[in-house]
Write a protein that holds these residues in place. Structure first.
Motif, mmCIF file in Angstrom:
data_model
loop_
_atom_site.group_PDB
_atom_site.id
_atom_site.type_symbol
_atom_site.label_atom_id
_atom_site.label_comp_id
_atom_site.label_asym_id
_atom_site.label_seq_id
_atom_site.Cartn_x
_atom_site.Cartn_y
_atom_site.Cartn_z
ATOM 1 N N LEU A 244 -57.889 -13.917 23.282
ATOM 2 C CA LEU A 244 -57.141 -12.691 23.541
ATOM 3 C C LEU A 244 -57.926 -11.740 24.427
ATOM 4 C CD1 LEU A 244 -54.565 -11.166 23.027
ATOM 5 C CD2 LEU A 244 -55.542 -10.261 20.898
ATOM 6 N N ALA A 245 -59.247 -11.685 24.227
ATOM 7 C CA ALA A 245 -60.091 -10.821 25.061
ATOM 8 C C ALA A 245 -60.024 -11.246 26.523
ATOM 9 C CB ALA A 245 -61.538 -10.858 24.569
ATOM 10 N N TYR A 246 -60.065 -12.548 26.754
ATOM 11 C CA TYR A 246 -59.974 -13.035 28.132
ATOM 12 C C TYR A 246 -58.580 -12.823 28.713
ATOM 13 C CZ TYR A 246 -64.558 -14.985 29.059
ATOM 14 O OH TYR A 246 -65.889 -15.106 29.341
ATOM 15 N N LEU A 247 -57.560 -13.011 27.888
ATOM 16 C CA LEU A 247 -56.193 -12.772 28.356
ATOM 17 C C LEU A 247 -56.010 -11.310 28.748
ATOM 18 C CD1 LEU A 247 -53.243 -13.590 28.793
ATOM 19 C CD2 LEU A 247 -52.849 -13.143 26.349
ATOM 20 N N LEU A 248 -56.523 -10.408 27.925
ATOM 21 C CA LEU A 248 -56.426 -8.979 28.212
ATOM 22 C C LEU A 248 -57.179 -8.615 29.483
ATOM 23 C CD1 LEU A 248 -56.851 -7.682 24.558
ATOM 24 C CD2 LEU A 248 -54.835 -7.317 26.003
ATOM 25 N N SER A 249 -58.340 -9.226 29.678
ATOM 26 C CA SER A 249 -59.114 -8.962 30.895
ATOM 27 C C SER A 249 -58.358 -9.439 32.130
ATOM 28 C CB SER A 249 -60.486 -9.650 30.808
ATOM 29 O OG SER A 249 -61.273 -9.094 29.783
ATOM 30 N N ILE A 250 -57.721 -10.612 32.018
ATOM 31 C CA ILE A 250 -56.932 -11.143 33.137
ATOM 32 C C ILE A 250 -55.751 -10.220 33.441
ATOM 33 C CG2 ILE A 250 -55.407 -13.031 33.839
ATOM 34 C CD1 ILE A 250 -57.272 -14.919 32.275
ATOM 35 N N ILE A 251 -55.079 -9.751 32.393
ATOM 36 C CA ILE A 251 -53.948 -8.838 32.588
ATOM 37 C C ILE A 251 -54.420 -7.549 33.270
ATOM 38 C CG2 ILE A 251 -52.281 -7.357 31.403
ATOM 39 C CD1 ILE A 251 -52.027 -9.558 29.281
ATOM 40 N N GLN A 252 -55.544 -7.020 32.807
ATOM 41 C CA GLN A 252 -56.071 -5.782 33.372
ATOM 42 C C GLN A 252 -56.488 -5.971 34.822
ATOM 43 O OE1 GLN A 252 -56.050 -2.860 31.855
ATOM 44 N NE2 GLN A 252 -57.062 -1.709 33.484
#
Length: 444
Positions: A244-252
């Motif tokens: 989830l942390a990586y997904l959030l970073s990608i979204i950001q």
């Protein structure tokens, strides 16, 4: 002296890959960014083949990191003073500073809001039962007022030695404003100082180019270390948080940044990502926002057409304020994780308060070492959550820090783009690839 054959093997394999990178860069003239990505791929290969054997190879990445950090403070001193004295008027400086702060904090606000939404929807941490570490010692969080006071310079030598960037930046700003004030009426009297600063800025620029030319080799070593030292057994229970942390970073990085550039700046986001991705790679592998400043500034000016003065000022400020990865995504994600693991009943108002805290913390912990841990601890303490649960995420923190740092750097770079665009300090011909820019760095 005992020589570990596997450690030596890792170095020898890396040496072969180093030779390939050198050949492709020196003889085949491959793009600097492509060579950096190649270093990342080679690093993964070395880390997987020589699992757990990274000590000798780690030294290469450490030396590079030391060199990068060594040039940051003198670079900031010369570049910021030169930038502000080139801007000429304190009125314009105030406008640029205000806009930079607004865009940097906006990044953090959006990051924390998106993180809270996805973390609540996915119920991250639900069903996980962990025994909290009884011997965990909470990180001491400085009082907000004390933190603000410590941002201002008291002993420049200590700030330099301790890598405290913000006091150096504030001192440089004060010096530059003082120069501008004198130069309005007595320019000849302070002209030698201006010549010294500008010459120093040019010399430091060449130093930066030389050190950064070793980036593909350092990326290989740093990635090999990260892959080699990670144990899968430590990561399995926390893969949901990691993912989830990586997904959030990608979204950001790609989603939020694209929207801001398109809606606010009226710019094609694709051109931005093409120009800034080498800085993102360096940030991802080095895990240092401050250490990536030279690469960020270079890409902004040479590849994206941002005025050098604006790029240096905003990128430097963005390495210490805002930080959507370390102050927006990570603390809020940990907070929701803790809430779900412990089965705490949280109201909508309390969740919204987490976002407010994240934005405030992104200002209050500027310049404090271990930013991600400090921001999370400060948010937990302010929200009344058990601080000791932060230790549960220790096995994945360094891996997530790669994504966090890249998010911070791209956020700062996008803020610089928006400031330059709003102040007509952006060369659209360069940004849109309508002119031939500066050649890529020659790989040593």
């Amino acid at each position: 002296m005992n020589i570990n054959i596997f450690e030596l093997g890792a170095v020898l394999l890396a040496g072969v890959f180093f030779a390939i990178i050198y050949f492709l860069g020196k003889v085949k003239k491959y793009d600097f960014g492509l060579l950096t990505i190649l270093g990342l791929v080679f690093g993964v290969a070395v880390g997987l083949i020589f699992k757990g054997h990274y000590l000798y190879l780690e030294a290469i990445g450490t030396i590079y990191s030391h060199l990068i950090l060594a040039i940051v403070i003198p670079l900031l001193l010369f570049s910021i003073i030169s930038s502000i004295t080139n801007l000429g008027t304190s009125i314009k400086l105030k406008k640029i500073s205000a806009k930079a702060i607004i865009f940097l904090l906006l990044n953090t606000l959006l990051a924390s809001t998106i993180t809270l939404t996805l973390a609540v929807v996915t119920k991250v941490g639900s069903g996980i039962n962990y025994q909290l570490a009884s011997d965990y010692k909470a990180v001491e969080v400085p009082a907000f007022i004390d933190t603000i006071i410590n941002l201002f310079p008291s002993n420049l030598a200590n700030s330099w030695v301790n890598g405290e960037v913000v006091p150096i930046v504030i001192f440089a700003v004060i010096v530059a404003i003082a120069y501008n004030k004198i130069a309005r009426n007595q320019q000849k009297a302070v002209l030698p100082f201006k010549h010294f600063i500008d010459a120093g800025n040019r010399v430091m620029g060449e130093v930066v180019n030389f050190v950064i030319s070793f980036t593909p080799y350092a990326v290989l070593a740093l990635i090999a270390r990260a892959v080699s030292k990670s144990a899968l057994s430590d990561l399995i229970p926390l893969l949901s948080v990691l993912g989830l942390a990586y997904l959030l970073s990608i979204i950001q990085i790609f989603g939020v940044t694209s929207v801001l550039l398109k809606v606010v700046g009226k710019l094609n986001p694709l051109n931005f990502f093409k120009g800034i991705w080498p800085a993102g790679v360096v940030a991802f592998t080095s895990q240092s926002s401050i250490g990536t400043i030279p690469v960020t500034v270079r890409q902004l000016t040479k590849k994206l057409g941002v005025n050098e003065d604006v790029a240096s000022f905003v990128a430097s400020l963005g390495a210490n304020l805002g930080m959507p990865g370390c102050a927006g995504i990570w603390p809020v994600l940990l907070a929701v994780f803790a809430i779900n693991v412990l089965g705490i009943d949280y109201s909508i108002g309390q969740y919204i308060f987490l976002i407010v805290l994240a934005v405030v913390v992104s200002i209050g912990t500027v310049g404090v070492p271990g930013t991600a841990t400090i921001t999370a601890t400060a948010l937990f303490a302010s929200a009344g959550l058990p601080i000791e649960i932060i230790v549960l995420l220790a096995p994945i923190s360094s891996i997530v820090d790669m994504a966090r740092t890249a998010t911070n750097v791209v956020g700062a770079a996008s803020a610089a783009m928006l400031v330059a665009r709003s102040e007509n300090e952006l060369d659209l011909a360069v940004y849109n690839n309508e002119t031939i820019g500066q050649p890529d760095l020659e790989i040593i």
